[in-house]
Design an enzyme around this catalytic site. Structure first.
Site, short mmCIF file in Angstrom:
data_model
loop_
_atom_site.label_atom_id
_atom_site.label_comp_id
_atom_site.label_asym_id
_atom_site.label_seq_id
_atom_site.Cartn_x
_atom_site.Cartn_y
_atom_site.Cartn_z
CG ASP A 334 82.43 -59.86 37.90
OD1 ASP A 334 82.59 -60.97 37.34
OD2 ASP A 334 82.49 -59.71 39.14
CG ASN A 339 78.28 -59.62 40.40
OD1 ASN A 339 78.32 -59.73 41.62
ND2 ASN A 339 79.37 -59.67 39.65
#
Length: 555
Positions: A334, A339
């Site tokens: 991900d 992130n």
């Protein structure tokens, strides 16, 4: 009669939950039994005060057991197979493939209830009483069933952990110990409900002072907090789902992955995690620069973008973090700007000298800006993957087609698109023709000119064939990302050449000294012999011994 009174009194002390049986036994007691019961009543009241609140009654127990019977069975632990034909494009939503039931129960709870013995009555007592009583085999199995198994730890490590001194066994071993023992284990309370019962007072309010809310994501809400004990700032993440509502171990992958990874300069550091108010709470490192997505949004608002030197810096640092994660046997799955987190080094921080650098990651410990990988909620094992798709905008096509043979290269694909967004690419498509256009190896359009080498590297990172994409280790040592690496290699060659010349001169000097040493010894001995003989000759001619001279004169 005395034995009967003793047995009845003992049974009354051991089984408080069966109120109906106590009522019936009191109705059948004689006047002498009533007197004995009254003499034992103060002792019962004292035990109740020491042992805490009375456990639930039989009706409450029956209600909870019937609720467990209705909860999902072993199908919860099996991964749902995909459709017969793999989709050609991702769906609009990015939800998990796995079912998320509202009620959680272990597979063993779906079986019939065995007979309840006195030991099982004792197990329903408070934990304080259990610590005061001798531990039995049932207690050991109960405590073992309440231990989570981290899927990222090696199998040998788990066996060593659970077979300490030959007393603890793995779950596989417990399942093979026979039907009688398995029946006794089948009716053990669920792990998650026990964790709720043993939950301590609010650790969050006791240990942390909340400053502000800094983010809301799929997992939950993140708060900026100061720990009261050490005065440092941490990021406290609270899960959106209740702990009892978590469907399977995939929901705990972030905790598992962080605990195994340890500390790396380019991975957000994990400190602790616990259950509070039926929610998972994770204590992580606080990154004072926010996320890369926030920085990109600010650049877009000001019509400005990261330039090539900064893009190379971001790519290199995240590659080092991915290299560490992949070498640990895991993949992130991900990678995206939201992130990736930014840490601005404070002025009081001292840089690390070359003599203190122990690895290639230490090169950036003296950098003013650090980029770190966070949010490991989709992390999984490379060898035994349990894949949950991340953001479809950065999803590699092979993951959509459920081809998990080259999982680390999916992180490389997502990282390439992340750099494209940081370079000024427009919003990436969620699906459709443009989504497939990028998966064919076409790099998204950006508003700035990049060097041919760097542009070729980024385009190679989103190659349709996973094997053709560079690994994280290859990116970490790429000459394109290290602008001074070629010059460093040249200087290193010159240094090695000078070291070789110095070593040759030292050998020649040592050899010359070895040859000259015997000649010096011969000359020294010859000089000493000549000096001694000359001294004897001169002394014999000039002067005789004093005793001989005196003797001659006396004669």
């Amino acid at each position: 009669m005395a034995d009967t009174e003793t047995d009845q009194g003992l049974n009354k002390k051991l089984s408080f939950s069966f109120c109906e049986e106590d009522t019936e036994s009191e109705g059948q007691m004689t006047a002498q039994d009533i007197g004995g019961a009254q003499s034992q009543k103060p002792g019962r009241e004292e035990s109740e005060e020491l042992e805490g609140p009375v456990p639930p009654t039989r009706d409450e127990l029956h209600t909870s057991l019937s609720r467990d019977k209705e909860s999902p069975g072993p199908d919860l632990w099996k991964s749902v197979s995909g459709p017969p034909k793999c989709p050609e494009t991702p769906v609009l939503h990015s939800k998990s493939k796995l079912p998320v039931p509202t009620n959680f129960s272990t597979p063993k709870n779906s079986l019939g209830q065995p007979e309840i013995s006195l030991l099982e009555k004792l197990s329903s007592r408070s934990s304080r009483h259990m610590r005061l009583t001798p531990a039995s085999l049932m207690d050991e199995k109960t405590s073992l069933s309440l231990v989570n198994i981290n899927p990222f730890t090696p199998e040998t490590y788990r066996k060593l952990l659970l077979q300490s001194k030959g007393k603890r066994k793995t779950r596989d071993y417990l399942e093979e110990t026979g039907e009688e023992e398995s029946k006794s284990v089948q009716w053990l309370p669920a792990k998650r409900s026990i964790l709720q019962e043993t939950n301590m007072a609010s650790r969050y309010e006791k240990e942390f002072f909340e400053i502000e809310k800094i983010g809301v994501g799929e997992f939950g809400t993140v708060y900026k907090c100061i720990k009261r004990l050490d005065g440092c700032i941490y990021a406290i993440k609270r899960s959106a789902k209740s702990f009892s509502g978590l469907s399977n171990e995939l929901d705990l992958h972030e905790v598992y992955a962080h605990a195994v990874l340890g500390h790396h300069p380019h991975v957000v550091r994990y400190y602790s995690s616990w259950i509070e108010d039926d929610h998972v709470v994770i204590q992580n490192e606080y990154c004072n620069g926010g996320s890369l997505q926030a920085a990109i949004s600010e650049n877009t608002a000001s019509n400005n973008h990261f330039q090539e030197p900064k893009l190379k810096d971001i790519l290199l640092q995240i590659s080092l973090g991915l290299k560490y994660i992949h070498n640990s046997g895991m993949v992130h799955l991900d990678i995206k700007p939201s992130n990736i987190f930014i840490c601005h080094k404070m002025q009081c921080d001292s840089p690390v000298g070359p003599e203190e650098a122990e690895s290639e990651a230490d090169w950036f410990l003296n950098a003013s800006v650090m980029y770190k990988i966070g949010d490991l909620g989709h992390a999984t094992s490379i060898s035994k993957p349990k894949v949950e798709e991340g953001d479809t905008r950065f999803l590699a096509n092979e993951i959509l087609q459920e081809n998990y043979q080259h999982l680390p290269k999916a992180d490389i694909f997502a990282l390439g698109l992340t750099i494209a967004v940081a370079a000024g690419a427009e919003s990436l498509p969620i699906n459709g023709d443009m989504w497939h256009h990028i998966r064919k190896g076409n790099f998204p359009e950006i508003s700035q000119e990049l060097s041919d080498d760097f542009y070729g590297l980024l385009k190679n990172m989103i190659h349709p064939a996973p094997k053709e994409r560079p690994s994280a280790a290859a990116l970490a040592r790429s000459r394109i990302l290290w602008p001074f690496l070629e010059k460093t290699d040249e200087l290193q060659k010159q240094l090695n050449l000078e070291k070789s010349k110095t070593a040759t001169l030292k050998r020649e000097l040592k050899k010359a000294r070895h040859i000259q040493t015997p000649q010096r010894e011969v000359h020294h001995c010859y000089y000493q012999i000549c000096k001694g003989s000359r001294h004897l000759l001169v002394g014999g001619r000039r002067k005789a011994p004093s005793s001989f001279t005196r003797g001659t004169s006396s004669v």
